[in-house]
Enzyme design. Structure first.
Site, PDB file in Angstrom:
ATOM      1  N   ASP A 178       9.850  -2.274   0.606  1.00 15.26           N
ATOM      2  CA  ASP A 178      10.475  -1.163  -0.108  1.00 15.26           C
ATOM      3  C   ASP A 178      10.460   0.113   0.715  1.00 15.26           C
ATOM      4  OD1 ASP A 178      11.526  -2.089  -2.564  1.00 15.26           O
ATOM      5  OD2 ASP A 178       9.479  -2.497  -3.243  1.00 15.26           O
TER       6      ASP A 178
ATOM      7  N   CYS B  68       1.178  -4.729   3.268  1.00 16.60           N
ATOM      8  CA  CYS B  68       1.410  -5.982   2.544  1.00 16.60           C
ATOM      9  C   CYS B  68       2.874  -6.382   2.478  1.00 16.60           C
ATOM     10  CB  CYS B  68       0.796  -5.920   1.144  1.00 16.60           C
ATOM     11  SG  CYS B  68       1.599  -4.729   0.079  1.00 16.60           S
TER      12      CYS B  68
ATOM     13  N   HIS C 215      13.847 -11.426  -2.441  1.00 16.05           N
ATOM     14  CA  HIS C 215      12.816 -12.298  -3.006  1.00 16.05           C
ATOM     15  C   HIS C 215      13.081 -13.789  -2.802  1.00 16.05           C
ATOM     16  CE1 HIS C 215      11.621  -8.450  -4.646  1.00 16.05           C
ATOM     17  NE2 HIS C 215      10.423  -8.961  -4.496  1.00 16.05           N
TER      18      HIS C 215
ATOM     19  N   GLU D 296       5.396   3.205  -0.968  1.00 19.35           N
ATOM     20  CA  GLU D 296       6.701   2.548  -0.803  1.00 19.35           C
ATOM     21  C   GLU D 296       7.845   3.551  -0.809  1.00 19.35           C
ATOM     22  OE1 GLU D 296       6.564  -1.641  -2.787  1.00 19.35           O
ATOM     23  OE2 GLU D 296       5.846  -0.241  -4.304  1.00 19.35           O
TER      24      GLU D 296
HETATM   25  C1  PEP Z   1       6.889  -4.352  -0.526  1.00 15.31           C
HETATM   26  O1  PEP Z   1       7.731  -3.657  -1.090  1.00 15.31           O
HETATM   27  O2  PEP Z   1       6.700  -4.346   0.714  1.00 15.31           O
HETATM   28  C2  PEP Z   1       6.014  -5.257  -1.307  1.00 15.31           C
HETATM   29  C3  PEP Z   1       4.991  -5.852  -0.766  1.00 15.31           C
HETATM   30  O3  PEP Z   1       6.335  -5.470  -2.603  1.00 15.31           O
HETATM   31  P1  PEP Z   1       7.584  -6.373  -3.103  1.00 15.31           P
HETATM   32  O4  PEP Z   1       8.130  -7.116  -1.902  1.00 15.31           O
HETATM   33  O5  PEP Z   1       7.046  -7.290  -4.141  1.00 15.31           O
HETATM   34  O6  PEP Z   1       8.501  -5.339  -3.632  1.00 15.31           O
HETATM   35 MG    MG Z   2       7.675  -3.351  -3.226  1.00 17.51          MG
END
Ligand code: PEP
Ligand code: MG
Length: 590
Positions: A457, A504, A191, A433
């Site tokens: 994920d 995404c 993140h 995921e």
């Molecule tokens: C992902 O896991 O690709 C996603 C878009 O969610 P995050 O990165 O917030 O876990």
């Molecule tokens: Mg995710």
């Protein structure tokens, strides 16, 4: 020649030049000494001075929050309150005076006492707030260890270096004085990168030697395109990087000028390119960035940045603002995805030995249904102000989807009973995921209105590679044959019953992954706002038929290395001028 060149994982593109400064973190070992009686008052004064200095840092950070983070001062406010709370500082001062403990030790004991009190609290949310106390105490201990703040404020813009950065850390910094981040920890889709992209500054994570080879005040070049840090660059190197920086800025300007054009391939296939955002302030900029809606609102950031749980009314106001800013375009709210490295950072999860496989995302919401229901009602109510969809993260099977939907139905009934208006047809999708969700995509597709593939994920769980761990970052391969086959299967199962698929995760903004995603006929890509224009620019110069062929070869390839080689050749031939302005996800290996 630079004094040293360090290597890491590039996670936010661009070039930055600036002076190094370290985030004042808790020293690794807390010293435990008894102070002499005649030095007790001096020790108390040392602690008081550190507390005041840290409080000033928080206050400065609060005043300097940049536009995208405005309206999110709660966390800093709570840190300020804790800093001034006698239960922390006053208690530590008492221990210095009564037990002659040194300041760091007294602070540590004071936190331990508070932790015991917090542990007895029933609400897990409030219990977890002990982590805010720890953040503040660590800062104070860091300041006791290094009394002179090594901050950028002393000399213009700086490059923030840290062992690791949690979302909470970033909210208590002064982002206006930052030109780049670099951390020792972190992986390709951790993140830290998501935050750096939102602040639109370059970032490199997983850097070896960061804490050993760089001293505060060193001049650095951060190459967020190739994942390099030059320590003490020569004049020639500096000039060369400034030139690359200018070319990068000129490229960005050029593609942004065409951001409003649709993303339609040369052979006429239209792909919707949407934005991943975290709050209403960002939503205001999505249209200008070329976004045709929002494919992912990471709603958890509205919880992480606060001290107390938001109520329905506050959430509703924030969500309605986002929906209205984008109407008539679609905004997809992902329900609370806390856990793992969000909200409960590693220390917040002491009782969870394996947080990524623990109580996160939809599991947390199904366990804490009151929190979930409040959020669902707020999302439903926001649908009165725009085109709203919602989706559940980390769905592992039909049971979870059905249970989540049944709580959603209860939320609908409660709103109906209170005569509160909402759109009864809000589409309900799920994030794919987990491997289990992939394997039963056919069944899930019959009960979901759309799929959104969270590749960050998905790759983590499919390949068993921690997304935040630099030691295995080279194994986080988006073009691994297992990942490509998984995504292809999900897209096929969705299209079979006529539902749309969005991607995404970070893969959606990666030019190396674009050919396979286009070849599979993915319907939508959702990326960080700064990636919208560049990715649309590449789509407009792509050819679906050609990508279908590439995909066909990739599906029959045995190794990610052979796929990487084939794709690299294809994208460099098609976009020869563009590739140097994108982070190369394939550089790590293969
Ligand atoms: C992902 O896991 O690709 C996603 C878009 O969610 P995050 O990165 O917030 O876990
Ligand atoms: Mg995710």
């Amino acid at each position: 020649m630079a004094r040293a060149i360090l290597h890491g994982i590039p996670v936010a593109s661009g070039i930055a030049v600036g002076k190094a400064f370290f985030l004042n973190h808790r020293p690794v070992a807390i010293p435990h000494t008894l102070v002499r009686l005649d030095q007790v008052e001096e020790e108390a004064a040392r602690l008081e001075k550190a507390i005041t200095a840290v409080a000033e840092e928080f206050a400065t950070a609060r005043a300097a929050l940049p536009q995208p983070l405005q309206g999110q001062t709660d966390l800093i406010d709570s840190h300020l309150l804790i800093c001034r709370d006698p239960k922390l500082g006053g208690e530590a001062l008492r221990r210095i005076r009564e037990h002659r403990m040194n300041a760091e030790w007294a602070m540590e004991e004071s936190v331990a006492g508070l932790a015991e009190t917090f542990n007895r609290i029933d609400s897990p949310y409030i219990r977890d707030r002990i982590q805010d106390v720890r953040v503040v105490a660590d800062r104070i201990c860091g300041r006791l260890a290094a009394p002179v703040a090594e901050t950028a404020a002393q000399g213009g813009k700086g490059i923030l270096l840290a062992h690791d950065l949690t979302p909470a850390d970033t909210f208590s910094l002064s982002p206006q004085s930052l030109v780049a981040f670099a951390t020792t920890q972190g992986g390709k889709t951790s993140h830290t990168g998501i935050l750096a992209r939102n602040l639109q500054i370059p970032a490199v994570v997983g850097v070896s030697g960061l804490e050993e080879d760089i001293r505060a005040g060193d001049l650095l070049v951060v190459d967020g395109l190739r994942g390099r840090i030059l320590v003490g660059p020569s004049e020639t190197e500096l000039a060369a990087y400034l030139e690359i920086g200018e070319q990068f800025a000129a490229y960005q300007k050029r593609v942004r000028a065409a951001a409003a054009l649709p993303a339609e391939t040369e052979d006429g296939r239209r792909i919707a390119v949407l934005a991943n955002i975290e709050n209403a302030a960002e939503a205001e900029h999505v249209r200008a960035a070329g976004g045709e809606g929002v494919g992912l609102v990471r709603t958890e950031f509205g919880y992480i940045t606060r001290k107390t749980l938001p109520d329905e009314e506050e959430l509703y106001r924030e969500y309605a603002r986002i929906a209205a800013a984008l109407a008539p375009h679609r905004v997809t709210f992902r329900t609370l995805d806390v856990g793992a490295d969000k909200l409960f950072s590693e220390r917040k999860n002491l009782d969870e030995p394996n947080p990524a496989l623990g109580m996160r995302a939809i599991r947390y919401c199904l366990r804490h249904q009151d929190i979930f229901r409040t959020q669902l009602k707020a999302i439903l109510r926001a649908s009165a102000h725009g085109n709203v969809a919602l989706m559940f993260p980390l769905i592992s099977g039909l049971e979870e989807l059905r249970q989540a939907k049944s709580i959603l139905n209860e939320a609908r009934q409660e709103l109906d009973a209170a005569h509160i208006f909402f759109d009864p047809h809000v589409p309900v999708g799920i994030m794919i995921e987990l491997p289990s969700a992939v394997m039963i995509a056919d069944a899930l597709a019959r009960e979901a209105d759309f799929f959104s593939i969270g590749t960050n994920d998905l790759i983590q769980y499919f390949l068993g590679v921690d997304r935040g761990n630099r030691h295995v970052a080279h194994m986080h391969q988006p073009l691994h044959p297992a990942v490509i086959r998984a995504i292809k299967y999900v897209v096929d199962m969705a299209h079979k019953v006529g539902i749309a698929v969005c991607v995404c995760g970070e893969m959606a903004a990666d030019p190396h992954c674009l050919p396979v995603l286009l070849g599979m006929a993915v319907d939508e890509l959702s990326v960080s706002p700064q990636s919208i224009a560049p990715i649309k620019h590449l789509i407009r110069r792509s050819h679906v038929e050609e990508n279908r062929n590439l995909l066909h070869h990739a599906l029959s390839a045995g190794t990610y290395r052979s796929i990487n080689a084939m794709i690299r050749h294809a994208v460099y031939s098609r976009f020869p001028e563009d590739m140097s302005f994108f982070i190369s996800s394939l550089d790590a290996d293969g």
